[in-house]
Every structure is written in C-alpha cells, then in structure tokens.
Write an enzyme that holds these catalytic residues in place. Structure first.
Site, PDB file in Angstrom:
ATOM      1  N   ASP A  34     -17.055  25.471  27.440  1.00  0.00           N
ATOM      2  CA  ASP A  34     -17.867  26.403  26.667  1.00  0.00           C
ATOM      3  C   ASP A  34     -18.959  25.717  25.856  1.00  0.00           C
ATOM      4  OD1 ASP A  34     -16.618  28.633  27.612  1.00  0.00           O
ATOM      5  OD2 ASP A  34     -15.391  29.005  25.842  1.00  0.00           O
ATOM      6  N   LYS A  56     -21.428  30.699  26.211  1.00  0.00           N
ATOM      7  CA  LYS A  56     -21.937  32.003  25.801  1.00  0.00           C
ATOM      8  C   LYS A  56     -22.583  31.847  24.440  1.00  0.00           C
ATOM      9  CE  LYS A  56     -18.260  34.731  28.038  1.00  0.00           C
ATOM     10  NZ  LYS A  56     -17.304  33.660  28.346  1.00  0.00           N
ATOM     11  N   MET A 170     -18.554  33.477  12.765  1.00  0.00           N
ATOM     12  CA  MET A 170     -19.692  34.178  13.389  1.00  0.00           C
ATOM     13  C   MET A 170     -20.273  35.260  12.478  1.00  0.00           C
ATOM     14  SD  MET A 170     -17.841  34.566  17.133  1.00  0.00           S
ATOM     15  CE  MET A 170     -16.319  35.195  16.377  1.00  0.00           C
TER      16      MET A 170
END
Length: 258
Positions: A34, A56, A170
């Site tokens: 990732d 991503k 996030m």
C-alpha cells in the site's frame, strides 16, 4: 492453493515492523503493498518475488478493492504465497477485515500479522502517552473520514464527554468540523490538541494547540497525520524525545510548532 498473509508494515519507521512480518516477507512469492508502506521494507523481499503497488490516496486508487481481491484470488490459485502489506495494522482502518472476509468466503488460507498502528506510534514519537494515571484512563481510535463525522448529537456527546483521549486517523480535512462539534457538545475549548504529520519518520512534524486555535495553527499540515485530543497532550513539553534523538543522530530535525 496458496496462502495470504495480511501484514502490518508499521507506522513508517522501517524498524517498527514485527519480526514475524519480516519473516513472512522473506518467504512470499508476491507482495501487494500500500501507499503508506515504507518501501525500505521491500529490501527484505526475495529477488524472485513480484512487487505490485496497490496504493490508495484521496480520490486516487491504483487498484480498486475488487481488483485487489481478484489478484489475491489469482495468485493463490497459482499456489503462491502472498503478502498483503499494509501500513500500520491491517485490522485498524486498513480494510484488513474486508479482505480477510473475502479470503474466507473463497476458501483461501490466510493469517493476520498485526502491526504497530500510527494511532499509538505517532503520539509516542511525539512524546504524548495516550493514557496516564493523572490524565487519561481511556482512549478512542476514530476515523475522520467516515460517516460518523455526520453522526447524531448522541454520538458527539459520547466523544466529547465520555472519552479522555481521542486519536483520530485521516481527519485533517475535517479538522474544523471535528473541533466545532466537540466544543458544541461539551468539550472544553482549551482542551489540548496535537497533529503529528508523518509520525516516526524523518519528516515528522508536530503542531500543538487547543480545540479553539488548532485549525489556524495547523493550516499547513497535510495527511498522513494523526490528531490527538486530550489532556495527555500537555505531557509532550516534557516527554518529547524524538527531536533530541534526531539531533544526536545528525539527521533532519522533525519540525515542532507549538
């Protein structure tokens, strides 16, 4: 049929991967890794292994989740050992649960190799203990990008009044909303807040303030960053250690904005 290992790569410092994580990488035929994985970890991989980037980012996916699942199925059908290498811990905001469910539903053998999550590591490298006998007996990990941001009054009252320390992943984009909601539903505006950008790496930057002023003070901070809210942030002033270690090792000093 092959096997899949869902491996936590840790928070950024390549030395923070587990011993088992390294052993699994060494024996894998394929590595699907990732965006937030430190690529230094790929040095542990066999020269014969296939490396596939599956990162991503915000509004930018190299592979959809469905495509990643298809790759897991394809490679294990060929009898290969696959490491699905994820930043932090695969079961903490890493979609590890979704992928494990897919593997089980398709009869694919798998193991989970936990990793150190940035939710605990970034505060630790910034000198912020998430719990402390004098300041905090509870800590909650929260996603700052899911539907909970628009949750009910009861949800926000629970966060504002029921938890000592909040650790938000996030959440940079929604920081103004988070601060406004917490104050509205009972958290003191003077509650200390810290943002730790790229925690545990040489790019680490720490910004501190309060619920009332952190939005302005952290206006230049970008993801990836952890948000820590609670009285434990006050301990950073005396417990920060990574900046001093950086000086001693003569590599770039992480930025500190108070």
């Amino acid at each position: 049929m092959g096997k899949v290992y869902l491996v936590g790569a840790g928070p950024g410092d390549p030395d923070l991967i587990t011993v088992k994580g390294v052993k699994v990488l060494q024996q894998s035929d394929v590595i699907l890794y990732d965006r937030l994985v430190n690529t230094e970890l790929l040095a542990h991989v066999s020269e014969k292994a296939d490396l596939i980037y599956c990162g991503k980012g915000p509004n930018q996916h190299s592979f959809t989740q469905e495509a990643i699942n298809d790759l897991l199925y394809q490679f294990t059908s060929e009898g290969k050992v696959v490491s699905r290498l994820k930043g932090g811990d695969p079961f903490i905001f890493g979609r590890g649960g979704e992928e494990a469910a897919f593997l089980r539903a398709n009869g694919i053998a798998f193991e989970i190799v936990p990793g150190i999550t940035s939710g605990s590591a970034a505060p630790a490298y910034a000198g912020i203990p998430l719990t402390h006998r004098d300041y905090s007996s509870s800590v909650t990990f929260i996603s700052g990008v899911n539907k909970s941001i628009e949750q009910t009054e009861k949800y926000w009252q629970h966060l504002a009044q029921g938890m000592d320390t909040l650790c938000i992943y996030m959440g940079v984009k929604n920081l103004p909303l988070i601060c406004e909601k917490l104050i509205r539903y009972g958290r003191n505006a003077d509650t200390p807040v810290a943002l730790v950008h790229c925690g545990t790496t040489e790019q680490q930057q720490t910004v501190t303030g309060t619920l009332a002023n952190i939005v302005g003070k952290a206006s230049t901070v970008k993801n990836p960053a952890m948000i820590i809210i609670g009285e434990v942030v006050r301990l950073r002033e005396q417990l920060h250690w990574f900046e001093q270690l950086s000086v001693e090792k003569d590599f770039p000093v992480p930025a500190v904005i108070g």
